[in-house]
Design an enzyme around this catalytic site. Structure first.
Site, mmCIF file in Angstrom:
data_model
loop_
_atom_site.group_PDB
_atom_site.id
_atom_site.type_symbol
_atom_site.label_atom_id
_atom_site.label_comp_id
_atom_site.label_asym_id
_atom_site.label_seq_id
_atom_site.Cartn_x
_atom_site.Cartn_y
_atom_site.Cartn_z
ATOM 1 N N ASN A 179 0.831 -1.220 0.000
ATOM 2 C CA ASN A 179 0.000 0.000 0.000
ATOM 3 C C ASN A 179 0.858 1.261 0.000
ATOM 4 O OD1 ASN A 179 0.981 0.022 2.597
ATOM 5 N ND2 ASN A 179 -1.018 -0.076 3.615
ATOM 6 N N GLU B 181 1.375 4.257 7.441
ATOM 7 C CA GLU B 181 0.311 3.746 6.610
ATOM 8 C C GLU B 181 -0.392 4.877 5.858
ATOM 9 O OE1 GLU B 181 0.160 0.681 6.216
ATOM 10 O OE2 GLU B 181 0.143 -0.505 8.053
ATOM 11 N N HIS C 254 3.301 2.034 1.988
ATOM 12 C CA HIS C 254 3.779 2.564 3.273
ATOM 13 C C HIS C 254 5.299 2.476 3.332
ATOM 14 C CE1 HIS C 254 3.417 -1.738 4.990
ATOM 15 N NE2 HIS C 254 4.679 -1.404 5.230
#
Length: 248
Positions: free
Chosen positions: A136, A143, A138
């Site tokens: 994702n 995050e 990160h």
């Protein structure tokens, strides 16, 4: 942003180790920002081999790790303290006093985060920061969210990150749900940043890092603004990039 695409994982690991070797050779008391996870293991193996062959001396370097799980004892074989000892520190001549990893067992997490930031500052800042990247996008454990975090902080891990890390534990239920991580602001202060990525499952994250809108929803996108970033990728991770944008 320089993009180096290597044939495979072995080649990218060797290239990353050579960059660290150059840094330590030029500045023996370098401050290194280190990462965990499966991607940098090959780089650490190359560095250990270099040390054993007398190519590099780590006696004066200082290290700061990106992150650590919250409330996971350092004796646990999935803690990042344990990881770093097993994959690097136990095999080189680093001074234990120069090793810094966030204390996920601290009673006062806010104080721990503040002191960690102060320790980086007192060391003169990070010369070169190694990063991996999540599916994702990160970096560290920053995050996707609504704002970039400036400093070291406690973070809730997303379900996708917990799922991705479950392979290291007996079950997904055992994966910690929180972690201490350097913020994107902390990472951005490093003088040089080297990101490693391998595998087709990282191709979307790399594409968004390079071409995406700069937004905390794509944490790694902030690297577009840094003056000295090198992406070291295998061909699979680079598969969605334009060949005109990278060097072989």
């Amino acid at each position: 942003m320089r993009i180096l695409v290597c044939k495979d994982y072995e080649s990218m690991s060797k290239k990353a180790a050579q960059i660290i070797l150059s840094q330590v050779t030029l500045k023996p008391n370098s401050v290194l920002g280190l990462a965990t996870g499966s991607t940098p293991i090959g780089m650490y193996k190359n560095l250990v081999d270099m040390y054993k062959n007398g190519v590099v001396d780590f006696s004066d370097i200082i290290t700061f790790n990106l992150d650590e799980y919250y409330k996971l004892p350092i004796t646990n074989d999935q803690s990042y303290h344990y990881f770093m000892q097993e994959n690097l520190f136990n095999h080189i001549n680093i001074n234990p006093a120069n090793i810094h990893i966030p204390n996920g067992m601290a009673d006062n997490i806010e104080k721990e985060c503040e002191e960690y930031e102060n320790s980086i500052k007192d060391a003169g800042g990070i010369d070169i920061q190694i990063l991996g990247i999540g599916r994702n996008a990160h970096i560290g454990f920053n995050e996707p969210t609504t704002s970039f975090e400036k400093g070291t902080h406690l973070v809730d891990l997303t379900p996708s990150t917990i799922e991705a890390n479950a392979r290291f534990f007996k079950s997904e239920d055992e994966v910690p749900k929180k972690a201490i991580t350097m913020g994107t602001g902390s990472i951005f202060k490093a003088r040089k940043i080297v990101m490693l990525a391998c595998g087709e499952d990282k191709a979307d994250a790399i594409y968004n890092t390079v071409y995406g809108k700069i937004t905390p929803k794509i944490p790694a996108s902030i690297l577009q603004l840094h003056d000295d970033v090198v992406l070291i990728l295998d061909e699979a991770a680079a598969s969605k990039l334009s060949p005109s944008d990278y060097l072989n």
